[in-house]
Enzyme design. Sequence first.
Site, PDB file in Angstrom:
ATOM      1  N   MET A  91       0.777  -1.068   0.014  1.00  0.00           N
ATOM      2  CA  MET A  91      -0.112  -0.014  -0.096  1.00  0.00           C
ATOM      3  C   MET A  91       1.084   1.253   0.095  1.00  0.00           C
ATOM      4  O   MET A  91       0.302   2.265   0.350  1.00  0.00           O
ATOM      5  CB  MET A  91      -0.929  -0.129   1.258  1.00  0.00           C
ATOM      6  CG  MET A  91      -2.263  -1.196   1.212  1.00  0.00           C
ATOM      7  SD  MET A  91      -2.910  -1.027  -0.542  1.00  0.00           S
ATOM      8  CE  MET A  91      -4.050  -2.638  -0.352  1.00  0.00           C
ATOM      9  N   ASN A 108       2.725  -5.289 -10.396  1.00  0.00           N
ATOM     10  CA  ASN A 108       1.761  -5.012  -9.271  1.00  0.00           C
ATOM     11  C   ASN A 108       0.414  -5.654  -9.614  1.00  0.00           C
ATOM     12  O   ASN A 108      -0.091  -5.890 -10.848  1.00  0.00           O
ATOM     13  CB  ASN A 108       1.526  -3.418  -9.145  1.00  0.00           C
ATOM     14  CG  ASN A 108       0.376  -3.061  -8.264  1.00  0.00           C
ATOM     15  OD1 ASN A 108       0.281  -3.583  -6.924  1.00  0.00           O
ATOM     16  ND2 ASN A 108      -0.669  -2.087  -8.671  1.00  0.00           N
ATOM     17  N   HIS A 110      -3.778  -4.649  -9.421  1.00  0.00           N
ATOM     18  CA  HIS A 110      -4.660  -3.759  -8.977  1.00  0.00           C
ATOM     19  C   HIS A 110      -5.936  -4.250  -9.174  1.00  0.00           C
ATOM     20  O   HIS A 110      -6.371  -5.006 -10.218  1.00  0.00           O
ATOM     21  CB  HIS A 110      -4.540  -2.247  -9.880  1.00  0.00           C
ATOM     22  CG  HIS A 110      -5.366  -1.584  -9.663  1.00  0.00           C
ATOM     23  ND1 HIS A 110      -5.049  -0.660  -8.637  1.00  0.00           N
ATOM     24  CD2 HIS A 110      -6.568  -1.007 -10.167  1.00  0.00           C
ATOM     25  CE1 HIS A 110      -6.001   0.227  -8.284  1.00  0.00           C
ATOM     26  NE2 HIS A 110      -6.781   0.013  -9.355  1.00  0.00           N
TER      27      HIS A 110
HETATM   28  C1  GAR Z   1      -6.007  -6.572  -3.183  1.00  0.00           C
HETATM   29  O1  GAR Z   1      -7.203  -6.455  -3.842  1.00  0.00           O
HETATM   30  C2  GAR Z   1      -5.000  -5.882  -4.002  1.00  0.00           C
HETATM   31  O2  GAR Z   1      -5.284  -5.834  -5.571  1.00  0.00           O
HETATM   32  C3  GAR Z   1      -5.102  -4.560  -3.557  1.00  0.00           C
HETATM   33  O3  GAR Z   1      -5.495  -4.658  -2.181  1.00  0.00           O
HETATM   34  C4  GAR Z   1      -5.701  -5.962  -1.677  1.00  0.00           C
HETATM   35  C5  GAR Z   1      -4.769  -6.574  -0.809  1.00  0.00           C
HETATM   36  O4  GAR Z   1      -5.186  -7.519  -0.511  1.00  0.00           O
HETATM   37  N1  GAR Z   1      -3.999  -3.648  -3.957  1.00  0.00           N
HETATM   38  C6  GAR Z   1      -4.271  -2.417  -4.237  1.00  0.00           C
HETATM   39  O5  GAR Z   1      -4.982  -1.785  -4.267  1.00  0.00           O
HETATM   40  C7  GAR Z   1      -2.874  -1.618  -4.644  1.00  0.00           C
HETATM   41  N2  GAR Z   1      -2.958  -0.465  -5.333  1.00  0.00           N
HETATM   42  P1  GAR Z   1      -4.360  -8.956   0.391  1.00  0.00           P
HETATM   43  O6  GAR Z   1      -3.210  -8.094   1.283  1.00  0.00           O
HETATM   44  O7  GAR Z   1      -4.975 -10.235   0.688  1.00  0.00           O
HETATM   45  O8  GAR Z   1      -3.555  -9.388  -0.872  1.00  0.00           O
END
Ligand code: GAR
Length: 214
Positions: A91, A108, A110
């Site tokens: 993040m 990455n 998204h």
């Molecule tokens: C996921 O949905 C990922 O795509 C998003 O945060 C979540 C993390 O979940 N990432 C973003 O928004 C980055 N821009 P996780 O820790 O369970 O993998």
Amino acid sequence: MKNIIVLVSGGGTNLQALIDAQERGEIKGGKITCVISSNPGAFALERAAKAGIPSAVIPRKEYPDSKTYSEAILAELNRQKADLVVLAGFMTILDECVTKAYPYRIINVHPALIPSFCGEGFYGLKVHEKALEYGVKVSGATVHFVNEKADAGAIILQSPVEVRNDDTPETLQRRIMENAEWKILPRAVSLFCEDRITIKDGKAYADTTDKCQQ
Ligand code: GAR
């Protein structure tokens, strides 16, 4: 074997998808050698430990700005001899000192179909809140290379997911994770490690033909 370093901040379900794919032998040509977390309390760290993968914590809160934080991340990536860096629910936006040192080597995931609902401020649940607010009928996930601009690097894989009338940000997030993110992230990582992604004129082209059927 390429060294895959996974950067995380939270729950780590995408990290888990990578670990599961690795255990099934689906990450060809690479191995997750280290997990780095920006958050000491991230559950992702427990997932790494359970899978026997070494981890490091570089807390974002201990650095005054993005530049000094990115320099610390860069030093660790170099120390780990990273061949591929995967941002899996990471993040923090990395400064260009990292993106310039690892061109087309940072991936990455998204949780939307870029160029929709992306860029600064679009992360985690916020992405799904915005998609529902807009009223789109299809969303999904994108795996892309990371460059100097947030969510603007070359797209490797995308997968669409239907939006239902009764969705909440949480239900939409879950469906996108299950049906898109957890599938295309390991797939893209394997394609990278097998040298099956070509870059031409700033765009990425993945060879997605199933080698077994040829
Ligand atoms: C996921 O949905 C990922 O795509 C998003 O945060 C979540 C993390 O979940 N990432 C973003 O928004 C980055 N821009 P996780 O820790 O369970 O993998």
